[in-house]
Motif scaffolding. Structure first.
Motif, short mmCIF file in Angstrom:
data_model
loop_
_atom_site.label_atom_id
_atom_site.label_comp_id
_atom_site.label_asym_id
_atom_site.label_seq_id
_atom_site.Cartn_x
_atom_site.Cartn_y
_atom_site.Cartn_z
N PRO A 292 14.03 -18.46 -7.09
CA PRO A 292 14.66 -18.93 -8.34
C PRO A 292 14.75 -20.45 -8.42
O PRO A 292 14.61 -21.02 -9.50
CB PRO A 292 16.06 -18.29 -8.30
N VAL A 293 15.00 -21.12 -7.29
CA VAL A 293 15.13 -22.59 -7.30
C VAL A 293 13.81 -23.23 -7.68
O VAL A 293 13.75 -24.15 -8.51
CB VAL A 293 15.62 -23.11 -5.93
N LEU A 294 12.72 -22.75 -7.08
CA LEU A 294 11.39 -23.27 -7.40
C LEU A 294 11.06 -22.97 -8.86
O LEU A 294 10.50 -23.82 -9.57
CB LEU A 294 10.34 -22.63 -6.49
N GLN A 295 11.41 -21.78 -9.32
CA GLN A 295 11.15 -21.41 -10.71
C GLN A 295 11.87 -22.34 -11.67
O GLN A 295 11.29 -22.78 -12.67
CB GLN A 295 11.60 -19.95 -10.93
N THR A 296 13.12 -22.68 -11.35
CA THR A 296 13.89 -23.60 -12.19
C THR A 296 13.28 -25.00 -12.17
O THR A 296 13.19 -25.67 -13.21
CB THR A 296 15.35 -23.67 -11.71
N GLU A 297 12.82 -25.43 -10.99
CA GLU A 297 12.19 -26.74 -10.87
C GLU A 297 10.94 -26.82 -11.75
O GLU A 297 10.72 -27.82 -12.46
CB GLU A 297 11.83 -27.00 -9.41
N LEU A 298 10.14 -25.77 -11.73
CA LEU A 298 8.94 -25.74 -12.56
C LEU A 298 9.31 -25.72 -14.04
O LEU A 298 8.69 -26.42 -14.86
CB LEU A 298 8.08 -24.52 -12.21
N PHE B 223 12.09 -14.86 -14.40
CA PHE B 223 11.55 -13.69 -13.73
C PHE B 223 12.35 -13.43 -12.45
O PHE B 223 12.63 -14.38 -11.69
CB PHE B 223 10.07 -13.90 -13.38
N SER B 224 12.70 -12.19 -12.20
CA SER B 224 13.40 -11.83 -10.97
C SER B 224 12.86 -10.52 -10.42
O SER B 224 12.19 -9.76 -11.12
CB SER B 224 14.91 -11.74 -11.20
N LEU B 225 13.15 -10.26 -9.15
CA LEU B 225 12.61 -9.10 -8.47
C LEU B 225 13.29 -7.80 -8.90
O LEU B 225 14.43 -7.79 -9.33
CB LEU B 225 12.76 -9.26 -6.95
#
Length: 543
Positions: A336-342, A501-503
């Motif tokens: 989630p952190v990487l997703q938010t960064e992107l 997006f989440s698992l």
């Protein structure tokens, strides 16, 4: 007496020739590798029945970047992830390493006698005709079309999500993304609307759905043996068997070939007519038809080859892209952190576009998005959809090596002599996780590696993008890799900019299923085909 002398002389000649071949034949029996499980299958069961590149990683860890393993009847084969050896095979001496006969026949089944099938002078001719349609400027001009189909997909998802009580939905990535990329390649490559997103029962979309997994996935011992002994059978008999022999495994591929060839013929005829009337378009097929209108018949593609090119473009243009995008979304859902960064990077670029008055992203905007580039490269590295390629030496040769091999007898080799006819498997998965190139954490998914100044600059040039082998390399590098990269970037920007997006429980049991390409399936549910269910909700605009 006069009769026995010629017979004895002939027998002696045969024996002498056998001894000569035995003494002069180059052997690789001294190269370390796993012990064979059986005489009939060698190590092929482990190689083909595990997850994609699973055996590659295991053998690479145990024996290094050059591994000898056994095919049928005790035949020696090489698994190669050494960068200098791969550079030699694909660049320096590319046409001296042809596609293995059996792999070439499998390529014909799925995409016809197109560029993936062609070898040698035929391949040069195919590539020359096709290159104008795959140039950098043509690829960059396609970015708005990629965004339009990505936007259409996100609009459909938004409609589903906003109709639910909790404003979220579990969506199957391969099913949706495959249809979206099929529609995108339809317009970009052929100026044609396949309509797969609007109609899940679309004939062409249904034909291509699951064709790789149905044809090449979950191989039995018998199927592994059958595929790997094709080289012992005359080619024409092989073709007759694969074309006409009753086979549940080949039924889907044959149906797909028939439907795709019919659509291809209609489109090629219309493009040819348009060219005669001076109305040629800028889509890939129109440029291909124009390039093929050469006065020199020796440089032209025949009708079967032209139809096969379209089948190749459809398959490579949506199957590999859709699977890569699915793997990207899985890795982002895990982080989630990487997703938010992107997502924040995407929003910043959107603000930049607004400030300069641009209504949409351009290809050059992607270059100014380091997080997007890092996620793209790391997914291609970690999840190469085409994880192996298969070659065969046409003559005795010598492979250069990046580091020495210690043989089973204790000798140290700095280069490896190989015999004519040797089957070589390029382990793209193994090369992309080579610790000498990508670090001790090469088996970890970490986009940060592309942002750190400490990433070693490769001394051996192999691949066309970031020195990865994901698009192969040299004379057989993927002709459409620039299109693939831009399409992946456009879809990712649109999707991550719009959704979170989440698992789900199922997405935590994903297998890397090998079926010529690497396909996501759910552990224990392989019979259901490609699956990657993720939970999707609208992203907040306040991040």
């Amino acid at each position: 007496m006069s009769f026995h002398f010629p017979v004895a002389a002939l027998a002696l000649s045969v024996i002498l020739y056998w001894l000569y071949r035995r003494l002069t034949h180059i052997s690789i029996a001294h190269i370390p590798g796993p012990k064979p499980e059986s005489f009939l299958l060698g190590n092929l069961r482990e190689f083909f029945q595990g997850q994609a590149a699973e055996a590659d990683f295991k053998w690479q860890s145990e024996y290094g970047d050059i591994v000898r393993f056994k095919g049928p009847f005790g035949e020696d084969r090489l698994l190669v992830s050494d960068p200098k050896a791969l550079q030699y095979i694909y660049q320096t001496s590319g046409y001296n390493f042809v596609k293995q006969v059996e792999r070439r026949e499998l390529s014909r089944i799925i995409s016809g006698r197109g560029i993936l099938w062609a070898d040698g002078d035929d391949h040069r001719r195919h590539r020359k005709v096709m290159l104008p349609g795959f140039s950098g400027p043509v690829a960059k001009a396609s970015v708005p079309l990629f965004f339009s189909y990505a936007s259409k997909l996100t609009a459909k998802w938004r409609s589903i999500i906003t109709s639910t009580t909790d404003q979220s939905a579990v969506l199957d990535m391969p099913s949706w993304v495959s249809r979206a990329t099929l529609d995108a390649i339809g317009e970009v490559a052929f100026d044609y609307e396949f309509g797969a997103m609007d109609n899940a029962d679309n004939a062409l979309g249904k034909a291509y759905s699951g064709v790789m997994l149905d044809t090449f996935g979950t191989l039995t011992n018998g199927e592994i043996f059958s595929q790997n002994v094709m080289s012992y059978i005359p080619l024409r008999i092989c073709e007759l068997m694969t074309d006409y022999m009753p086979s549940n495994k080949l039924h889907h591929a044959r149906t797909t070939a028939k439907i795709a060839t019919g659509v291809a013929k209609t489109l090629v005829d219309s493009k040819s007519e348009a060219l005669l009337q001076g109305k040629g378009n800028r889509d890939i097929m129109s440029l291909l038809v124009k390039a093929n209108a050469s006065e020199n018949e020796l440089t032209q593609l025949n009708e079967d080859e032209m139809l096969s090119q379209m089948r190749t473009i459809i398959l490579a243009g949506h199957e590999t892209t859709a699977n890569t995008l699915s793997w990207m979304l899985l890795e982002l859902a895990k982080r989630p952190v990487l997703q938010t960064e992107l997502r924040n990077e995407i929003r910043e670029m959107e603000c930049t576009l607004q400030s300069r008055g641009d209504p949409e992203f351009k290809a050059t905007d992607f270059d100014a998005m380091p997080c997007l580039s890092a996620v793209l490269k790391e997914t291609l590295r970690y999840h190469p959809v085409a994880y192996n390629t298969y070659r065969q030496a046409i003559k005795d040769d010598v492979l250069p090596l990046s580091k020495p091999i210690i043989t089973t007898s204790g000798d140290v080799l700095t280069e490896l002599p190989i015999p004519k006819g040797l089957r070589v498997i390029a382990s793209i998965g193994g090369y992309n996780r080579n610790k000498d190139i990508f670090g001790e954490d090469a088996h970890d998914f970490d986009p940060e590696r592309w942002l750190k100044p400490g990433l070693k600059k490769a001394t051996t040039s192999v691949g066309v993008l970031a020195n990865l082998m994901s698009f192969s390399g040299g004379v057989r590098s993927c002709i459409g890799w620039k299109f693939a990269v831009l399409e992946l970037q456009a879809f990712l920007v649109e999707m991550i900019g719009t959704f979170e997006f989440s698992l789900t429980p199922e997405s935590q049991r994903i297998r890397r299923e090998g079926a010529l390409v690497m396909i996501p399936t759910v552990e224990g549910e392989v019979e259901k085909g490609a699956q990657l269910p993720l939970k999707v909700k609208l992203a907040s605009r306040e991040e």
